[in-house]
Design a protein around this motif. Structure first.
Motif, PDB file in Angstrom:
ATOM      1  N   PHE A  31      84.489 102.410   8.125  1.00 17.65           N
ATOM      2  CA  PHE A  31      84.769 101.147   7.448  1.00 17.65           C
ATOM      3  C   PHE A  31      84.903 101.346   5.940  1.00 17.65           C
ATOM      4  O   PHE A  31      85.850 100.857   5.311  1.00 17.65           O
ATOM      5  CB  PHE A  31      83.658 100.145   7.756  1.00 17.65           C
ATOM      6  CG  PHE A  31      83.828  98.817   7.078  1.00 17.65           C
ATOM      7  CD1 PHE A  31      84.822  97.941   7.481  1.00 17.65           C
ATOM      8  CD2 PHE A  31      82.984  98.441   6.034  1.00 17.65           C
ATOM      9  CE1 PHE A  31      84.982  96.709   6.850  1.00 17.65           C
ATOM     10  CE2 PHE A  31      83.141  97.212   5.409  1.00 17.65           C
ATOM     11  CZ  PHE A  31      84.136  96.348   5.821  1.00 17.65           C
ATOM     12  N   VAL A  32      83.969 102.079   5.352  1.00 15.22           N
ATOM     13  CA  VAL A  32      84.021 102.325   3.909  1.00 15.22           C
ATOM     14  C   VAL A  32      85.243 103.153   3.547  1.00 15.22           C
ATOM     15  O   VAL A  32      85.928 102.885   2.548  1.00 15.22           O
ATOM     16  CB  VAL A  32      82.725 103.032   3.447  1.00 15.22           C
ATOM     17  CG1 VAL A  32      82.833 103.455   1.991  1.00 15.22           C
ATOM     18  CG2 VAL A  32      81.525 102.119   3.636  1.00 15.22           C
ATOM     19  N   TYR A  33      85.564 104.136   4.378  1.00 17.29           N
ATOM     20  CA  TYR A  33      86.745 104.986   4.104  1.00 17.29           C
ATOM     21  C   TYR A  33      88.028 104.158   4.146  1.00 17.29           C
ATOM     22  O   TYR A  33      88.913 104.325   3.300  1.00 17.29           O
ATOM     23  CB  TYR A  33      86.814 106.119   5.126  1.00 17.29           C
ATOM     24  CG  TYR A  33      87.926 107.101   4.843  1.00 17.29           C
ATOM     25  CD1 TYR A  33      87.714 108.192   4.001  1.00 17.29           C
ATOM     26  CD2 TYR A  33      89.197 106.938   5.405  1.00 17.29           C
ATOM     27  CE1 TYR A  33      88.731 109.095   3.727  1.00 17.29           C
ATOM     28  CE2 TYR A  33      90.218 107.821   5.135  1.00 17.29           C
ATOM     29  CZ  TYR A  33      89.987 108.890   4.295  1.00 17.29           C
ATOM     30  OH  TYR A  33      91.008 109.782   4.022  1.00 17.29           O
ATOM     31  N   ALA A  34      88.143 103.269   5.124  1.00 11.59           N
ATOM     32  CA  ALA A  34      89.347 102.438   5.225  1.00 11.59           C
ATOM     33  C   ALA A  34      89.486 101.524   4.008  1.00 11.59           C
ATOM     34  O   ALA A  34      90.600 101.306   3.515  1.00 11.59           O
ATOM     35  CB  ALA A  34      89.311 101.614   6.504  1.00 11.59           C
ATOM     36  N   LEU A  35      88.367 100.995   3.521  1.00 16.46           N
ATOM     37  CA  LEU A  35      88.420 100.114   2.356  1.00 16.46           C
ATOM     38  C   LEU A  35      88.755 100.871   1.080  1.00 16.46           C
ATOM     39  O   LEU A  35      89.434 100.333   0.189  1.00 16.46           O
ATOM     40  CB  LEU A  35      87.081  99.388   2.179  1.00 16.46           C
ATOM     41  CG  LEU A  35      86.732  98.305   3.212  1.00 16.46           C
ATOM     42  CD1 LEU A  35      85.393  97.679   2.862  1.00 16.46           C
ATOM     43  CD2 LEU A  35      87.815  97.236   3.278  1.00 16.46           C
ATOM     44  N   THR A  36      88.280 102.095   0.964  1.00 18.25           N
ATOM     45  CA  THR A  36      88.499 102.878  -0.256  1.00 18.25           C
ATOM     46  C   THR A  36      89.789 103.676  -0.237  1.00 18.25           C
ATOM     47  O   THR A  36      90.179 104.239  -1.258  1.00 18.25           O
ATOM     48  CB  THR A  36      87.317 103.838  -0.492  1.00 18.25           C
ATOM     49  OG1 THR A  36      87.121 104.661   0.676  1.00 18.25           O
ATOM     50  CG2 THR A  36      86.040 103.047  -0.776  1.00 18.25           C
ATOM     51  N   HIS A  37      90.470 103.740   0.917  1.00 18.07           N
ATOM     52  CA  HIS A  37      91.743 104.459   1.017  1.00 18.07           C
ATOM     53  C   HIS A  37      92.794 103.566   1.682  1.00 18.07           C
ATOM     54  O   HIS A  37      93.331 103.894   2.747  1.00 18.07           O
ATOM     55  CB  HIS A  37      91.580 105.756   1.823  1.00 18.07           C
ATOM     56  CG  HIS A  37      90.655 106.743   1.193  1.00 18.07           C
ATOM     57  ND1 HIS A  37      89.274 106.622   1.259  1.00 18.07           N
ATOM     58  CD2 HIS A  37      90.895 107.885   0.477  1.00 18.07           C
ATOM     59  CE1 HIS A  37      88.716 107.636   0.627  1.00 18.07           C
ATOM     60  NE2 HIS A  37      89.669 108.416   0.140  1.00 18.07           N
ATOM     61  N   PRO A  38      93.099 102.409   1.092  1.00 18.94           N
ATOM     62  CA  PRO A  38      94.043 101.489   1.740  1.00 18.94           C
ATOM     63  C   PRO A  38      95.450 102.050   1.869  1.00 18.94           C
ATOM     64  O   PRO A  38      96.182 101.679   2.796  1.00 18.94           O
ATOM     65  CB  PRO A  38      94.011 100.260   0.830  1.00 18.94           C
ATOM     66  CG  PRO A  38      93.583 100.789  -0.504  1.00 18.94           C
ATOM     67  CD  PRO A  38      92.632 101.906  -0.210  1.00 18.94           C
ATOM     68  N   ALA A  39      95.842 102.942   0.953  1.00 19.81           N
ATOM     69  CA  ALA A  39      97.204 103.480   1.014  1.00 19.81           C
ATOM     70  C   ALA A  39      97.435 104.320   2.264  1.00 19.81           C
ATOM     71  O   ALA A  39      98.573 104.476   2.712  1.00 19.81           O
ATOM     72  CB  ALA A  39      97.490 104.319  -0.236  1.00 19.81           C
TER      73      ALA A  39
END
Length: 309
Positions: A31-39
């Protein structure tokens, strides 16, 4: 033999528990990775980002992110009932808003049908056009088939709204005569055992069904992440524009999108109904219908308070 069988069963259970709780733990990172890497999944000018979005939209990783969010928010609500009431009110407000807007599609459908009949029978025109400057004109058969879209909007976007309003037809075998506490337990059990799994299952089927009519090469649920990334090299948008008749409605991909939205709304309403039933169980009969935003009805008509399983 029996010891070996029991040992294998214990090992299988232990393996499943390790897999389950391991995915729960990893969901926080995902979840945190998806939010911090939206591109990496929202930059749709990148073919690989599109394929990541397609894959993770119906993946085990996404499922466990949603499950973990549900568990965390439920735990928060058990600790602070006010927070859970706020979530219930927010989600019911959302479904009521979407449903009340989508319900107007029924009126548009009726008015458009009247116009079609007038154009065909009175003016004997083969097409209908409107607009200023660059008018939009389609064959009458196109407008006739488009009526299905309004019906689909009402069905798909008003299901959760109708549930909030207690308007679904239900078969009551044991619900009415049981105690208040038993009713709330039935409501909670129905949300967890029937509504949520059904919504998840429909989502898994409809997600790839939608994308197969939007892009090519067509993705498949049986393909792994690496295989889909390889397909991204040849990816291009191929939105479905084929009608059932030569001059018929040509945007049937919208129906696939509506199916996916319907599944999401049903799941969210299942969560909302579970939380409401849990709160009403904890707070007693005086809390039944608390903060419930019922539609205004005419004299002599009564809205149902809850759905029954």
């Amino acid at each position: 033999m029996e010891e070996a069988a029991s040992g294998g069963a214990i090992a299988g259970i232990a393996g499943f528990l390790a897999w389950f709780f391991g995915n729960i733990a990893m969901s926080f990172y995902n979840f945190v990775y998806a939010l911090t890497h939206p591109a990496s999944w929202l930059d749709w000018s990148n073919a690989e980002a599109v394929m990541r979005f397609v894959y993770y939209g119906a993946s085990a990783e996404f499922f466990f992110v949603v499950l973990t969010a549900f568990l965390v928010l439920t735990a928060l609500g058990l600790w602070r009932s006010g927070a859970m009431w706020a979530m219930v009110r927010g989600l019911e407000w959302f479904h009521n808003g979407i449903g009340r807007i989508a319900a107007w599609a029924g009126l548009i459908m009726v008015l458009q049908q009247v116009v079609i009949i007038m154009v065909q029978r009175i003016f004997a025109r083969p097409d209908i056009g409107f607009g200023f400057g660059v008018p939009v004109s389609f064959d009458v058969s196109w407008w006739s088939e488009e009526l299905k879209l309004y019906n689909a909007i009402v069905v798909c976007l008003c299901l959760a709204y109708t549930f909030v309003q207690g308007g679904h037809v239900r078969v009551d075998l044991v619900y009415a005569p049981v105690s208040y506490r038993a009713k709330k337990i039935i409501d909670m059990t129905g949300s967890i055992i029937f509504m949520m799994p059904m919504a998840v299952l429909m989502w898994l089927y409809s997600w790839y069904f939608m994308w197969r009519h939007l892009i090519t090469p067509k993705p498949s649920a049986s393909e792994g992440f690496d295989r889909l990334l390889m397909k991204a090299r040849a990816l291009r948008w191929n939105v479905e524009t084929i009608g059932f008749s030569p001059n018929g409605f040509s945007a049937y991909f919208l129906f696939k999108i509506l199916i996916v939205l319907m599944c999401a709304f049903i799941f969210l309403q299942a969560v909302t109904f579970f939380w409401r039933s849990l709160l009403e169980l904890r707070e007693g009969p005086e809390s039944e219908g608390k903060y419930h935003d019922h539609d205004r009805i005419e004299a002599g008509e009564e809205a149902y308070d809850h759905a029954e399983f």
